[in-house]
Design an enzyme around this catalytic site. Structure first.
Site, PDB file in Angstrom:
ATOM      1  N   ASP A  35      46.676 -25.080 -49.984  1.00 41.12           N
ATOM      2  CA  ASP A  35      47.743 -25.146 -48.976  1.00 41.12           C
ATOM      3  C   ASP A  35      47.103 -25.218 -47.591  1.00 41.12           C
ATOM      4  OD1 ASP A  35      50.396 -25.343 -48.206  1.00 41.12           O
ATOM      5  OD2 ASP A  35      50.680 -23.177 -48.028  1.00 41.12           O
ATOM      6  N   ALA A  82      57.094 -21.956 -42.788  1.00 43.18           N
ATOM      7  CA  ALA A  82      56.596 -22.638 -41.596  1.00 43.18           C
ATOM      8  C   ALA A  82      57.247 -23.999 -41.375  1.00 43.18           C
ATOM      9  CB  ALA A  82      55.078 -22.812 -41.709  1.00 43.18           C
ATOM     10  N   HIS A  88      47.326 -14.755 -49.150  1.00 42.16           N
ATOM     11  CA  HIS A  88      48.653 -15.078 -49.658  1.00 42.16           C
ATOM     12  C   HIS A  88      49.027 -14.324 -50.925  1.00 42.16           C
ATOM     13  CE1 HIS A  88      48.417 -18.431 -46.821  1.00 42.16           C
ATOM     14  NE2 HIS A  88      49.719 -18.606 -47.010  1.00 42.16           N
ATOM     15  N   ARG A 145      65.730  -6.097 -61.775  1.00 39.14           N
ATOM     16  CA  ARG A 145      66.973  -6.560 -62.395  1.00 39.14           C
ATOM     17  C   ARG A 145      67.115  -8.083 -62.342  1.00 39.14           C
ATOM     18  NH1 ARG A 145      69.075  -1.974 -59.599  1.00 39.14           N
ATOM     19  NH2 ARG A 145      69.421  -0.239 -61.046  1.00 39.14           N
ATOM     20  N   LEU A 152      53.206 -16.523 -42.283  1.00 35.59           N
ATOM     21  CA  LEU A 152      52.064 -17.334 -42.727  1.00 35.59           C
ATOM     22  C   LEU A 152      52.442 -18.812 -42.733  1.00 35.59           C
ATOM     23  CD1 LEU A 152      50.688 -15.177 -45.691  1.00 35.59           C
ATOM     24  CD2 LEU A 152      49.672 -15.460 -43.424  1.00 35.59           C
ATOM     25  N   HIS A 156      60.078 -22.781 -51.942  1.00 38.13           N
ATOM     26  CA  HIS A 156      60.817 -22.503 -50.707  1.00 38.13           C
ATOM     27  C   HIS A 156      62.281 -22.290 -51.069  1.00 38.13           C
ATOM     28  CE1 HIS A 156      57.741 -23.012 -47.597  1.00 38.13           C
ATOM     29  NE2 HIS A 156      57.187 -23.866 -48.439  1.00 38.13           N
ATOM     30  N   GLU A 188      56.744 -31.715 -49.725  1.00 39.98           N
ATOM     31  CA  GLU A 188      57.198 -30.326 -49.739  1.00 39.98           C
ATOM     32  C   GLU A 188      58.354 -30.196 -48.755  1.00 39.98           C
ATOM     33  OE1 GLU A 188      55.349 -25.810 -49.315  1.00 39.98           O
ATOM     34  OE2 GLU A 188      54.392 -27.495 -48.300  1.00 39.98           O
ATOM     35  N   ASP A 216      43.436 -17.316 -51.415  1.00 44.46           N
ATOM     36  CA  ASP A 216      42.583 -17.185 -50.234  1.00 44.46           C
ATOM     37  C   ASP A 216      42.337 -15.739 -49.861  1.00 44.46           C
ATOM     38  OD1 ASP A 216      45.156 -16.612 -49.440  1.00 44.46           O
ATOM     39  OD2 ASP A 216      45.073 -17.801 -47.593  1.00 44.46           O
ATOM     40  N   GLY A 217      42.866 -14.790 -50.666  1.00 50.72           N
ATOM     41  CA  GLY A 217      42.732 -13.377 -50.340  1.00 50.72           C
ATOM     42  C   GLY A 217      43.757 -12.894 -49.345  1.00 50.72           C
TER      43      GLY A 217
END
Length: 431
Positions: free
Chosen positions: A297, A157, A275, A247, A331, A215, A146, A272-273
């Site tokens: 993640d 991050a 993100h 748009r 986050l 990203h 990543e 996860d509730g």
């Protein structure tokens, strides 16, 4: 619970898991699962062809039997950071995580390395062959890289000192990573000059490597070109990308785009509730139910108490289950496990429908069935990686990587290659 049967013919031991609800072919139905030599087998072939009974019968007492979960994006867990491994301890640390993940139903995963200096990739990407023979832990499918070819504006991050955002080419990619051995996913930003050429090159020369868009500050047109060029995945949809705009919906618009050509377009989602709001999860499911792939993640802090932890060269603060870059509100990932992701996704997108020993399907257009929720963590990632013949299903011939779940979707046991490698203390399969 376990009854031994006398073999009627010589051969390898056969196990029959009975009195269970089996996740198969988009449904959850009463049935049995038969296993031999680490594979799921057709009992008719055994009975009629070999005149053989199972050697072991396991009464699952109504548990759900599903393919083992597959996590294609996990940064670490149990104190192990895949972006801070030391030379000489790489395999040992990955194996520690692989042994721990089975307690959460994960039987296959992709260790994920965030943006790092080039020398680090040279240290880590040296092959995983020494790790792939064990049967007492989750399978390692290959690395997910990543970064570092990502947007500086959407780095999240990732350490800005090592982000490479000015240009990209096949030679630049190889110069950074040194090797693509045992790499299965690369996340990059498609708006970087040269990205399309590189995506096409990866598709042609390294077809086993999946390109994911993430990203990124890409607008929809650029994202669509990225998919047409060969990218197949979007990394943690809705996070680290332009927000949806009526748009120009940006990468989020790929959920409903008609301009990306034939073939599936997958997107990963951190459920996860934190993100992704429940409403956002429902929108994503409605737009593309076949493309959703649940990911954790997860950070190295997963499985550890709140406090200060490390991700690559960054420090992360975990408080109340929320992980942020220390000193900011950005986050940094999650500390969730895959079993919780499946629960949260099912809760957000569908209704429970339990009656006796069968699942009764709701017919409301917005509801996600139990099978669909589980497939988002099993079948879909397997299809993305081209592994659906052996992983992510309970079809005959598939690997016997299984997770046993109760009605609340709590993991009761995990099986890898036909061997039960973890049982919940005091759980159904322990009595």
């Amino acid at each position: 619970l376990i009854n031994k049967k006398t073999m009627t013919a010589t051969g390898v031991s056969v196990a029959r898991y009975t009195n269970c609800k089996v996740v198969c072919h988009g449904d959850v139905l009463p049935g049995d699962v038969w296993v031999r030599e680490g594979k799921i087998i057709n009992p008719a072939d055994l009975f009629y062809g070999e005149k053989k009974l199972p050697d072991t019968v396991v009464d699952c007492r109504g548990l759900i039997v599903a393919p083992g979960f597959i996590d294609i994006q996990i940064n670490g867990a149990f104190g192990v950071d895949f972006s801070s491994l030391q030379e000489g301890s790489v395999l040992e640390c990955i194996e520690k995580v692989a042994r721990g993940l089975v307690a959460y139903g994960v039987t296959s995963f992709c260790p994920t390395i965030v943006t790092s200096p080039p020398d680090y990739y040279k240290t880590v990407l040296k092959g995983l062959s020494g790790l792939q023979k064990g049967k007492n832990r989750a399978n390692v499918l290959g690395f997910h890289l990543e970064g570092p070819f990502i947007s500086m504006e959407k780095k999240g991050a990732h350490n800005r000192d090592y982000v490479l955002y000015k240009e990209l080419s096949p030679s630049a990619l190889l110069s950074c990573y040194h090797s693509l051995q045992d790499v299965c996913i690369i996340t990059l930003a498609p708006e970087i000059p040269g990205a399309m050429e590189t995506i096409r090159w990866l598709k042609e020369e390294h077809s086993d490597v999946i390109v994911s868009l993430g990203h990124s500050s890409a607008h929809l047109g650029v994202a669509e070109e990225g998919i047409r060029s060969g990218a197949k995945l979007v990394t943690h949809m809705f996070n680290a990308m332009l927000p949806f705009h009526h748009r120009d919906p940006g990468i989020v618009g790929l959920l409903a785009s008609l301009a990306i050509g034939p073939g599936p377009a997958y997107f990963s989602l951190i459920t996860d509730g934190i993100h992704a709001h429940e409403t956002v999860q429902r929108i994503a499911f409605k737009a593309n139910p076949q493309g959703i792939i649940l990911i954790t993640d997860a950070l190295p802090a997963t499985g550890l108490p709140d406090g200060i932890h490390v991700l690559g060269l960054m420090t992360v603060t975990v408080k109340g289950g929320v992980a942020t870059i220390t000193g900011t509100d950005t986050l940094a990932g999650s500390v969730v496990t895959m079993d919780i992701c499946v629960k949260e996704f099912k809760k957000a997108t569908g209704k429970w429908s339990w009656y006796h020993t069968a699942i009764t399907h709701c017919h409301h257009w917005s509801d996600c069935t139990l099978a669909q929720a589980i497939e988002a963590a099993t079948l879909h990632p397997a299809q993305l990686l081209g592994l659906e013949g052996t992983k992510g299903t309970l079809n005959y011939g598939a690997d016997a990587d299984l997770v046993f779940l109760d009605e609340s979707l709590t993991v009761q046991a995990t099986c890898v290659a036909g061997d039960i490698v973890w049982k919940a203390p005091g759980g159904v399969l322990c009595s």
